[in-house]
Scaffold this active site. Structure first.
Site, short mmCIF file in Angstrom:
data_model
loop_
_atom_site.label_atom_id
_atom_site.label_comp_id
_atom_site.label_asym_id
_atom_site.label_seq_id
_atom_site.Cartn_x
_atom_site.Cartn_y
_atom_site.Cartn_z
N PRO A 693 0.82 -1.22 0.00
CA PRO A 693 0.00 0.00 0.00
C PRO A 693 0.85 1.27 0.00
O PRO A 693 1.91 1.33 0.63
CB PRO A 693 -0.83 -0.12 1.28
CG PRO A 693 -0.08 -1.06 2.14
CD PRO A 693 0.64 -2.00 1.23
N GLU A 694 0.38 2.27 -0.73
CA GLU A 694 1.10 3.53 -0.84
C GLU A 694 0.92 4.37 0.42
O GLU A 694 -0.12 4.34 1.07
CB GLU A 694 0.60 4.31 -2.05
CG GLU A 694 0.82 3.60 -3.37
CD GLU A 694 0.19 4.35 -4.54
OE1 GLU A 694 0.18 5.59 -4.51
OE2 GLU A 694 -0.29 3.69 -5.47
N GLY A 695 1.96 5.12 0.76
CA GLY A 695 1.86 6.06 1.85
C GLY A 695 1.82 5.45 3.23
O GLY A 695 1.46 6.11 4.21
N LYS A 696 2.18 4.18 3.37
CA LYS A 696 2.15 3.52 4.67
C LYS A 696 3.54 3.38 5.29
O LYS A 696 3.68 2.79 6.36
CB LYS A 696 1.52 2.11 4.54
CG LYS A 696 0.17 2.08 3.87
CD LYS A 696 -0.88 2.84 4.63
CE LYS A 696 -2.26 2.65 4.03
NZ LYS A 696 -3.28 3.50 4.68
N GLY A 697 4.56 3.84 4.60
CA GLY A 697 5.91 3.73 5.14
C GLY A 697 6.50 2.35 5.03
O GLY A 697 7.40 2.00 5.80
N VAL A 698 6.00 1.54 4.08
CA VAL A 698 6.54 0.18 3.90
C VAL A 698 7.18 0.06 2.51
O VAL A 698 7.24 -1.03 1.94
CB VAL A 698 5.47 -0.91 4.12
CG1 VAL A 698 5.14 -1.02 5.60
CG2 VAL A 698 4.22 -0.64 3.30
N SER A 699 7.65 1.17 1.98
CA SER A 699 8.45 1.20 0.75
C SER A 699 7.71 0.73 -0.49
O SER A 699 8.20 -0.10 -1.25
CB SER A 699 9.74 0.38 0.93
OG SER A 699 10.52 0.94 1.93
N SER A 701 7.19 2.56 -3.06
CA SER A 701 7.92 3.10 -4.22
C SER A 701 9.12 2.23 -4.57
O SER A 701 9.38 1.95 -5.74
CB SER A 701 8.35 4.54 -3.96
OG SER A 701 9.20 4.62 -2.84
N ASP A 745 15.68 0.99 1.39
CA ASP A 745 14.41 0.44 0.91
C ASP A 745 14.62 -0.42 -0.33
O ASP A 745 14.15 -1.56 -0.42
CB ASP A 745 13.44 1.57 0.58
CG ASP A 745 13.09 2.42 1.79
OD1 ASP A 745 13.51 2.06 2.90
OD2 ASP A 745 12.40 3.43 1.62
#
EC number: 2.7.1.46
Length: 1039
Positions: A693-699, A701, A745
């Site tokens: 998921p985007e924007g969750k801080g789990v890379s 990108s 990351d």
């Protein structure tokens, strides 16, 4: 029964029905409008002094004359034009309406000629500041709101209370000016809002980009809204949690004055001529209109054109006072930007709408989804709008069959509800101030405020899209063995796997299954299904199923220790998570490539032979407000015989924020061209499907970059070491995307292994090994629901502060070594020798802050670093901070001491953590591991990278850990914010036991109770891209 008794009974039944409006469930697909209509119709025979609505007569007059104050937001004409419809009905019912607006008078007086209409030219909010018709300036919007509504707030409230009393207002209506609700409350007058969105939801996104120090704006707006009695909610609505109650109404649409035939006759346009109306809200478009923009024989009617604008012969300039609804209804399609006014009129008049996305306006996805659901929308790429490549979009638009059949009398119904409320219905029972009523809310990634006990009303289509991507909080963390085996067998049935192995990974099998379904979608374009997600349709025509496809997989990562210290050279410990990104790539000869129609038109316009084209489809666009497709000529990456520079590429992708996401994918091609000298002669089709998921801080990108580059490399026969590939992917993010991330990351996504921590020293990227996670230790990630971005202002400013601190430390060490400085300070060579010249020399040439030990930092530099420094002051004294990926804003003040201190201590904590993992199993070991996580968390907060959501999760873990009932069987031992901070995910360490998992689920539920958001839980691990390799597959053709 007496006549009077009968009337009283009928009155009571009607009142009960009207009161039930407040209890109706959230309106979905407009079906509820019929319920509203039946309730309203049932009131048509009520007592004479009450209002009634007749189908032909509209809102009938009440014996009680009322005075309404109607506040209109300063954002665009759309709000003003829909307000006209409500006001028109109120005035027709015999009431006075004072409209408070910044819009021109003619917007109201052209429709309402009545002495009961009073216009007061005052602007009490500013909406979104737009640089042009399509671009919102987020920081300028916040600053303008502060200037307009925050700084003069006390004066505004005093003035508005006095004015409301002076006009003897009976009721206040707001669309959707926040301070109007508070002014009404201060004046002792009831108020209602009428809108499809609220400014707290819009500005919440701007706060992420501008920095959390602007957050109080959102809090204040929500508190203002909470003073209104209820919300009359319009179709295409956003979540609006600050309102206590909701009544849904149909579309509010301006009425038509003339028929299509009459309009065309006046304009001299024949019935058989195709007409498009160019409608960008009266704002200057800023581009040159071309005769070739239109299909042959078409005409374009231009709204709001300047007097000096010269138009091609097939474009007609409309008069300034032209009545837009009549023109839209007389046209075959409309071209413009999405707003409530344009969408509602396109749906009502069944006119297909070719739209171009606006940047950074959270209302748009909700209106866009409604438009596309009713087969009324076609998205045009901004590049094609500006270049005049309109033909394929217009031709697609006139082939649509808009199917909206819902109500369009929302103005009438809203006026009915307002009058009923003003004469005494729905009296407010909650006398508490808004500030005491509201609680925290996390909605679609934004921090808002909510009324407790009310459903937040996330639209069904959004939740459905999340589930399709496998991002549902309730999704099972594991797949049963028999289910896994059936998935493997199924994907083998669909494809011949010519090279590689799915390795039993259920998500890979699911991805291959979804690939197999795409050709079915492509072959069933005549499907009877009312709505197919646009990205699936685009993907259906992406591949040639007779040719080979290459598939790569790269996981996200959980930042166990290290985090933002990576760019300062720290040791980091990272775990690849279960969730991953899959990318499928196919090469095609340019002449055989299936091109989308607008890509074909672009090549034909250039008059060139088929050249290599890149076409990308990315799933998940609905929940991240970005375009689902991207295409470009690969020649755009060349400047003569050489690739374009990274700077030019960054500008290229930044032209259209809706397509900026493509930089993460297409940027991998340019990096391969620049760094490895690769040239791409074939066209490339690429599908991205990410469960990270985007924007969750789990890379998310990094997973996209690594999977994209791995798949492209495999398709072109390039063998790249996983470590080297990670470094190349970091260049994509640093130089093309423009996000100042470290390399941990990408390294974890590329080099990681399942159920192990990747240990790496970021100087710049030395993998020092894989650390086995002991069997009794387990890590979880809990998503706070607050969107995180390493491109945000807070992350960037902390990085700048750390590099400032390093430059100052180097300067101080050099100064101590300088003979002149030493003697001037009364020092002597012996003391210098005692301290260690070698040590000072190393510090004077310090490459990474993490090479400075904590005790050395405290002894020599801690008390000399400033807490905060203005950018201009730093540049005047030190010239530059020597960071290649950030720029100092001279007008901004930066925190220095905390950002410099954090990586120095974090590196020490990570080393200690790594050593503890290999120590003897004991409660003390787990307690120490947890303690290090807590230390890291609070150090983030000191840097300004904390958030309310992540703090709450850490506190819940602490509470669980120290709860006496759990002390005998302690299972959770520590937690910390991860990655770039400012939201995202919290990492939790605990004992690997069933009780631990139960406590994690309990924390999940407690967090939902507090914020309204059910957090995702990340557990489990999977192999990195290097360990997975790639798949070379070909579709099996069934006989």
């Amino acid at each position: 029964m007496s006549e009077r008794a009968k009337l009283q009974k009928k009155k009571k039944v009607t009142e009960d029905l009207l009161d039930s409006l407040l209890l109706l469930p959230p309106w979905r697909n407009f079906a509820i409008s019929q319920s509203h209509q039946s309730i309203i119709e049932s009131s048509s025979q009520r007592l004479p002094e009450k209002m009634r609505i007749d189908e032909n007569e509209g809102v009938s007059a009440s014996s009680k004359h009322l005075v309404f104050a109607y506040y209109v937001t300063g954002h665009g004409f759309g709000h003003a034009t829909r307000v006209v419809e409500v006001v028109r009905h109120l005035i027709a019912a015999g009431h006075d309406v004072h409209v408070v607006t910044g819009a021109p008078d003619f917007v109201f007086t052209s429709e309402i000629q009545s002495p009961r209409l009073k216009i007061r030219k005052v602007l009490l909010d500013c909406g979104a500041v737009q640089a042009d018709a399509l671009t919102v300036d987020r920081l300028a919007s916040l600053e303008k709101y502060v200037e307009t509504a925050v700084v003069p707030r006390a004066e505004i409230l005093e003035t508005e209370v006095e004015w409301l009393h002076s006009i003897k207002a009976d009721f206040v209506v707001s669309d959707v000016v926040p301070v109007a609700c508070r002014a009404a409350a201060d004046a002792g007058i009831r108020s209602v809002c009428v809108t499809n969105f609220s400014w707290d939801f819009i500005y919440a996104e701007y706060v992420m980009a501008a920095g959390y120090h602007h957050r109080s704006i959102v809090w204040q707006i929500a508190e203002d809204y909470s003073h209104c009695e209820f919300l009359i909610r319009l179709p295409g609505y956003c979540p609006m949690p600050a309102f206590r109650d909701v009544i849904d109404v149909p579309l509010v649409v301006r009425r038509l004055h003339k028929s299509r035939k009459e309009v065309r006759k006046e304009l001299g346009i024949a019935e058989d001529v195709n007409v498009v109306i160019l409608n960008f809200g009266g704002q200057p478009s800023g581009w040159n209109l071309k005769e070739t923009s239109l299909p042959t024989g078409w005409l374009c009617l231009v709204c709001g054109a300047s007097e000096t604008l010269e138009l091609p012969p097939n474009f007609i300039k409309l008069a300034k006072d032209a009545y837009t609804p009549d023109i839209i209804a007389a046209s075959d399609c409309m071209l413009g930007k999405i707003g409530y006014g344009t969408v509602s009129e396109a749906l009502s008049y069944k006119v297909p709408f070719v739209f171009v996305r606006r940047d950074y306006f959270n209302e748009e996805p909700f209106l866009r989804n409604m438009l596309e659901f009713y087969q009324c929308g076609v998205e045009m790429i901004r590049r094609d709008l500006l270049m005049g490549q309109w033909t394929p979009y217009l031709e697609r638009a006139v082939s649509l069959k808009p199917c909206y059949e819902g109500g369009i009398n929302g103005g009438e119904i809203a006026a009915h509800i307002l009058q009923e409320t003003a004469i005494g219905r729905h009296c407010a029972s909650d006398k508490l101030s808004g500030a005491r009523r509201l609680r925290d809310a996390i909605i679609l990634g934004y921090q808002l405020q909510r009324v407790p006990g009310r459903d937040i009303a996330i639209p069904e289509w959004y939740s459905r899209a999340e589930n399709e991507l496998g991002q549902s909080a309730g999704s099972s963390p594991t797949v049963q063995a028999n289910e896994n085996n059936s998935l493997v067998e199924s994907c083998i049935d669909d494809f011949d796997i010519l090279q590689g192995d799915v390795q039993g990974l259920s998500d890979t099998c699911t991805f291959l299954k979804s690939l197999a379904m795409l050709d079915a979608i492509h072959d069933s374009e005549k499907s009877t299904e009312k709505k197919t997600v646009r990205e699936r349709k685009a993907a259906g025509g992406l591949f040639n199923w007779e040719e080979e496809i290459f598939v790569a997989r790269a996981p996200g990562r959980l930042d166990v220790m290290g985090g933002i210290a990576d760019y300062s050279g720290s040791l980091v410990l990272q775990m690849p998570i279960r969730e991953a990104c899959h990318v499928a790539v196919q090469r095609n000869l340019p002449g055989k490539h299936r091109l989308w129609k607008h890509a074909q038109a672009r090549q034909q316009a250039k008059g060139q032979v088929p050249t290599p084209v890149l076409q990308i489809v990315s799933y998940g666009s609905e929940i991240s407000n970005r375009a689902p497709t991207f295409d470009m000529d690969l020649s755009d990456f060349m400047d003569g015989d050489e690739p374009i520079s990274y700077e030019k590429a960054r500008k290229f992708f930044a032209q259209d924020p809706a397509q900026k996401w493509a930089a993460y994918v297409a940027g991998t091609i340019l990096v391969l061209m620049i760094e490895l000298g690769v040239r791409f002669e074939d066209s490339i089709s690429l599908l991205v499907s990410s469960a990270v998921p985007e924007g969750k801080g789990v890379s998310s990108s990094a997973a996209v970059e690594v999977a994209s580059m791995s798949a492209i490399a495999a398709a072109h026969g390039l063998s790249i070491d996983p470590r080297d590939l990670a470094i190349l992917c970091q260049k994509v993010e640093n130089h093309i995307v423009g996000a100042p991330c470290g390399v941990m990351d990408q390294m974890t996504s590329s080099c990681g292994e399942a159920n192990k921590l990747l240990a790496m020293i970021c100087q710049p990227a030395e993998v020092v090994g894989l650390v086995e996670i002991p069997n009794h230790v387990r890590f979880w990630g809990i998503d706070s629901g607050i969107r995180h971005s390493v491109g945000g202002a807070d992350y960037r400013s902390v990085r700048v502060g750390a590099y400032m601190g390093r430059k100052m430390i180097k300067s101080m060490a050099s100064s101590i070594l300088s003979p002149s400085a030493s003697s001037a300070n009364g020092g002597n060579p012996e003391e210098l020798e005692d301290e260690g010249i070698d040590l000072l020399e190393a510090e004077a040439s310090l490459d990474y802050l993490c090479n400075l030990s904590p005790h050395r930092y405290e002894a020599r530099y801690a008390d000399k670093l400033p807490d905060i420094m203005l950018g201009q002051t730093f540049i005047e004294e030190y010239a530059d901070h020597d960071d290649p990926v950030t720029v100092i804003d001279q007008k901004r003040s930066y925190s220095v001491k905390a950002p410099a201190r954090h990586p120095i201590y974090e590196n020490f904590r990570v080393k200690t953590f790594k050593a503890l993992l290999t120590s003897a199993t004991s409660d003390e070991q787990l307690t120490a591991l947890g303690g290090l996580l807590y230390q890291c968390h609070y150090s983030y907060s000191a840097c300004g990278l904390g958030s309310d959501g992540t703090n709450r999760l850490v506190q819940l873990v602490q509470g669980m850990q120290h709860n006496k009932s759990n002390s005998e069987d302690g299972t959770l031992y520590g937690a910390k914010i991860t990655g770039g901070g400012s939201g995202g995910t919290v990492c939790v360490v605990g004992r690997n036991s069933l009780r631990s998992s139960q406590q994690i689920l309990e924390i999940q539920q407690r967090y939902k109770a507090a914020t309204g958001y059910l957090p995702l839980i990340f557990e489990g691990s999977s192999p990195g891209a290097g360990k997975f390799g790639y798949l070379r597959i070909r579709r099996r053709i069934s006989l």
